[in-house]
Design a protein around this motif. Structure first.
Motif, mmCIF file in Angstrom:
data_model
loop_
_atom_site.group_PDB
_atom_site.id
_atom_site.type_symbol
_atom_site.label_atom_id
_atom_site.label_comp_id
_atom_site.label_asym_id
_atom_site.label_seq_id
_atom_site.Cartn_x
_atom_site.Cartn_y
_atom_site.Cartn_z
ATOM 1 N N ARG A 1 7.215 -1.937 -7.227
ATOM 2 C CA ARG A 1 6.918 -2.214 -8.634
ATOM 3 C C ARG A 1 6.172 -3.532 -8.717
ATOM 4 O O ARG A 1 6.599 -4.549 -8.169
ATOM 5 C CB ARG A 1 8.202 -2.279 -9.455
ATOM 6 N N ILE A 2 5.012 -3.502 -9.397
ATOM 7 C CA ILE A 2 4.193 -4.709 -9.576
ATOM 8 C C ILE A 2 3.920 -4.852 -11.064
ATOM 9 O O ILE A 2 3.273 -3.999 -11.677
ATOM 10 C CB ILE A 2 2.859 -4.622 -8.825
ATOM 11 N N GLY A 3 4.423 -5.936 -11.654
ATOM 12 C CA GLY A 3 4.144 -6.204 -13.062
ATOM 13 C C GLY A 3 4.484 -5.058 -13.976
ATOM 14 O O GLY A 3 3.734 -4.765 -14.916
ATOM 15 N N GLY A 4 5.580 -4.367 -13.715
ATOM 16 C CA GLY A 4 5.999 -3.267 -14.566
ATOM 17 C C GLY A 4 5.402 -1.927 -14.195
ATOM 18 O O GLY A 4 5.740 -0.908 -14.800
ATOM 19 N N ARG A 5 4.488 -1.874 -13.202
ATOM 20 C CA ARG A 5 3.858 -0.602 -12.778
ATOM 21 C C ARG A 5 4.489 -0.139 -11.476
ATOM 22 O O ARG A 5 4.510 -0.868 -10.475
ATOM 23 C CB ARG A 5 2.349 -0.810 -12.572
ATOM 24 N N ASP A 6 5.003 1.085 -11.481
ATOM 25 C CA ASP A 6 5.550 1.668 -10.262
ATOM 26 C C ASP A 6 4.413 2.266 -9.439
ATOM 27 O O ASP A 6 3.518 2.938 -9.981
ATOM 28 C CB ASP A 6 6.572 2.752 -10.591
ATOM 29 N N ILE A 7 4.459 2.026 -8.126
ATOM 30 C CA ILE A 7 3.431 2.502 -7.218
ATOM 31 C C ILE A 7 4.106 3.256 -6.080
ATOM 32 O O ILE A 7 5.002 2.733 -5.418
ATOM 33 C CB ILE A 7 2.612 1.329 -6.645
ATOM 34 N N HIS A 8 3.688 4.492 -5.872
ATOM 35 C CA HIS A 8 4.212 5.322 -4.790
ATOM 36 C C HIS A 8 3.182 5.332 -3.661
ATOM 37 O O HIS A 8 2.145 5.984 -3.765
ATOM 38 C CB HIS A 8 4.490 6.746 -5.282
ATOM 39 N N ILE A 9 3.469 4.593 -2.595
ATOM 40 C CA ILE A 9 2.573 4.529 -1.442
ATOM 41 C C ILE A 9 3.041 5.565 -0.427
ATOM 42 O O ILE A 9 3.968 5.332 0.343
ATOM 43 C CB ILE A 9 2.550 3.120 -0.824
ATOM 44 N N MET A 10 2.417 6.730 -0.447
ATOM 45 C CA MET A 10 2.796 7.817 0.452
ATOM 46 C C MET A 10 2.280 7.561 1.863
ATOM 47 O O MET A 10 2.939 7.871 2.856
ATOM 48 C CB MET A 10 2.275 9.143 -0.099
ATOM 49 N N SER A 11 1.085 7.015 1.975
ATOM 50 C CA SER A 11 0.524 6.545 3.240
ATOM 51 C C SER A 11 -0.620 5.613 2.892
ATOM 52 O O SER A 11 -1.240 5.729 1.831
ATOM 53 C CB SER A 11 0.042 7.711 4.116
ATOM 54 N N GLU A 12 -0.889 4.667 3.799
ATOM 55 C CA GLU A 12 -1.876 3.630 3.510
ATOM 56 C C GLU A 12 -2.837 3.479 4.675
ATOM 57 O O GLU A 12 -2.525 3.856 5.812
ATOM 58 C CB GLU A 12 -1.163 2.303 3.240
ATOM 59 N N PRO A 13 -4.036 2.940 4.425
ATOM 60 C CA PRO A 13 -5.019 2.788 5.501
ATOM 61 C C PRO A 13 -4.559 1.782 6.546
ATOM 62 O O PRO A 13 -3.877 0.810 6.237
ATOM 63 C CB PRO A 13 -6.272 2.295 4.769
ATOM 64 N N ASN A 14 -4.963 2.046 7.781
ATOM 65 C CA ASN A 14 -4.598 1.169 8.890
ATOM 66 C C ASN A 14 -5.760 1.148 9.875
ATOM 67 O O ASN A 14 -6.061 2.154 10.512
ATOM 68 C CB ASN A 14 -3.319 1.683 9.566
ATOM 69 N N TYR A 15 -6.442 -0.010 9.978
ATOM 70 C CA TYR A 15 -7.627 -0.109 10.828
ATOM 71 C C TYR A 15 -7.331 0.276 12.276
ATOM 72 O O TYR A 15 -8.134 0.936 12.936
ATOM 73 C CB TYR A 15 -8.177 -1.538 10.804
ATOM 74 N N ARG A 16 -6.153 -0.149 12.779
ATOM 75 C CA ARG A 16 -5.829 0.129 14.178
ATOM 76 C C ARG A 16 -5.746 1.632 14.415
ATOM 77 O O ARG A 16 -6.271 2.156 15.394
ATOM 78 C CB ARG A 16 -4.519 -0.561 14.558
ATOM 79 N N GLN A 17 -5.085 2.342 13.514
ATOM 80 C CA GLN A 17 -4.983 3.791 13.668
ATOM 81 C C GLN A 17 -6.343 4.465 13.489
ATOM 82 O O GLN A 17 -6.668 5.440 14.168
ATOM 83 C CB GLN A 17 -3.987 4.362 12.662
#
Length: 518
Positions: A30-46
């Motif tokens: 939660r950031i500033g009242g906004r819920d964020i669902h991070i299912m997967s995120e970018p990763n330079y190494r991968q």
């Protein structure tokens, strides 16, 4: 905190976020009242890894039946930035939107979903997207139910996603290049959960066939492969598009046959490096030249391809292109620099001499070939003498046109760590000199066409004058002619009457159109 999160935290300050939950489905913050669902995120190494995992071909990933009425009575709008591959991705997303019941609109005030399909190749492309997000923030405030999404190559960058999370939390949906087929599910999640949904696959996954596409006009893009394994030091594409994966030839050929049945006049075969097509096949020996030879037999008047890497442009492909027919006499052959030393620093894996030898081979088989290119000026360490090498190569090859760029460092690439020691004013001055030369050569080549009869595919009205029609020759030159609107979508024979730097003017030879024979 997972290893991926630790990597990602270089670009995003999680200290200001409240972690609600974290499990195999991802994490919710939660950031500033906004819920964020991070299912997967970018990763330079991968994204850089090139594993031996099997790439499956899936044929049953259409829009789920339960989501086919999701957009009934609603409208969508997609803004597309960047290359032809992004244009093709947009066609796929449009196809999925319409299978979900959505209707296209050009009016952002009418749209219920707006997607920005982004390009990461240069910094100014990113600046345009973030500028557009700033404008859309006001629309989102006025229309809270609007779903606003960012997809495409920028979404594959850790720094970009981190910036969106911190400074543009009004965005509802972020997904990347490898999971476009997941748009219906992700859109549904964003709509009903009221959370920002982030799903960016760092590994490229499978090849998804039979996705719907919404094409417009008489020309069509056909993707033949995905990804790039060249890792030129300046280029972000191997990270954002993943490893090279070729579509099966039978799938490509079936799609081209269907386009012929539908009456398309021209197709362009797409890939980050089409010349590498088939290198990843383990069960058959079948390369790009074989594919071109098979597609040549299909009744489509014109067949193009882009983009080629000089290192993989082999003699068999040249021999096949020399058969002509519906294989056009235009080749886009990016050189990037005329200096062998700069090419080495770019990790292009060819020299000035080998590039010129390739050009010689092509011209020997196709004497009237039109060559175009991509060229970068101001690469780290480029001297005046090395830039002059580029100018001399441009003169020797005799390009008809070229896309020219000032070097733009991209985070995560090897060149971003090099000392960028060419002053910006010098870069701009070199770009002006290069563009002046390209313009001079283009004008000369167009002048040589004066009085000649050429075939034009009429595409529509000129952008600047509705009374003038515009079209393209086989060699992709822009032509302006006067004639009835009924000619749009037809092939006509024209005589060149006037040469400009970037286009030619012509008059019809006959009053009646004549379809080209493939």
């Amino acid at each position: 905190m997972t290893k991926e999160t630790k990597d990602f935290s270089k670009y995003f300050d999680f200290s200001g976020a409240k972690i609600i939950s974290e499990d195999e489905q991802g994490k919710k913050i939660r950031i500033g009242g906004r819920d964020i669902h991070i299912m997967s995120e970018p990763n330079y190494r991968q994204e850089k890894q090139r594993g031996k995992e099997e790439v499956r071909v899936l044929y049953d990933q259409a829009v789920p039946e339960e989501l086919r009425s999701l957009g009934n009575g609603k409208h969508y709008l997609i803004y597309t930035y960047g290359c032809q591959m992004n244009e093709h991705d947009t066609e796929v997303m449009k196809g999925m939107f319409e299978q979900m019941g959505y209707t296209a609109t050009e009016d952002r005030n009418e749209a219920d979903v707006i997607l920005l399909n982004t390009c990461a190749i240069r910094e100014n492309a990113e600046d345009k997207v973030f500028g557009e997000l700033g404008h859309l923030k006001h629309l989102k405030t006025e229309k809270p139910g609007l779903i606003l999404g960012v997809c495409g190559c920028m979404s594959q960058e850790e720094s970009v996603v981190g910036r969106i999370l911190q400074k543009h939390a009004f965005v509802d949906l972020i997904f990347g290049t490898h999971n476009i087929h997941r748009l219906p599910q992700l859109l549904s999640d964003a709509l009903f959960s009221k959370e920002m949904v982030v799903e960016v696959w760092s590994k490229e996954g499978d090849i998804i066939e039979n996705l719907p596409k919404k094409r417009e006009g008489m020309r069509a893009w056909v993707n033949i492969m995905y990804g790039c394994d060249k890792f030129c030091t300046y280029c972000i594409v191997p990270y954002t598009r993943g490893k090279e994966r070729s579509r099966r030839p039978e799938d490509v050929i079936a799609e081209v046959r269907e386009l012929a049945r539908q009456g398309y006049k021209e197709i362009t075969l797409l890939g980050q490096n089409v010349n590498a097509y088939g290198k990843d096949f383990e069960d058959i020996s079948y390369r790009f030249g074989d594919l071109m030879a098979d597609i040549q037999k299909i009744a489509i008047p014109r067949i193009r391809f882009t983009t080629s890497h000089p290192r993989d442009f082999d003699d068999h492909l040249i021999e096949v292109l020399g058969r002509r027919g519906n294989l056009v006499e235009h080749i886009h052959l990016p050189v990037q620099s005329g200096s062998t030393e700069i090419l080495k620093r770019m990790s292009r894996k060819y020299t000035r001499e080998s590039y010129l030898e390739l050009v010689r081979k092509i011209k020997a088989v196709i004497p009237d070939v039109v060559l175009t290119s991509d060229i970068i000026v101001g690469f780290p360490g480029e001297t005046e003498e090395q830039f002059e090498d580029t100018l001399s190569l441009v003169r020797e090859v005799g390009y008809d046109s070229a896309y020219t760029f000032i070097y733009s460092p991209r985070a995560g690439t090897p060149a971003a760590g090099m000392e960028d020691n060419v002053p910006m004013e010098v870069k701009k001055q070199r770009l002006r000199r290069l563009n002046d030369l390209i313009g001079e050569l283009s004008r000369e080549r167009n002048e040589q066409l004066r009085g000649q009869i050429v075939e034009v595919l009429v595409e529509g009205e000129s952008k600047n004058n509705a009374d003038v029609l515009s079209g393209r020759t086989r060699t992709n030159k822009l032509v302006h002619i006067e004639g009835p609107k009924e000619w749009i979508g037809q092939f006509i024979q024209v005589r060149v009457t006037e040469a400009q730097t970037w286009y030619i003017k012509a008059e019809p030879v006959h009053q009646q159109t004549a379809e080209a024979v493939s």
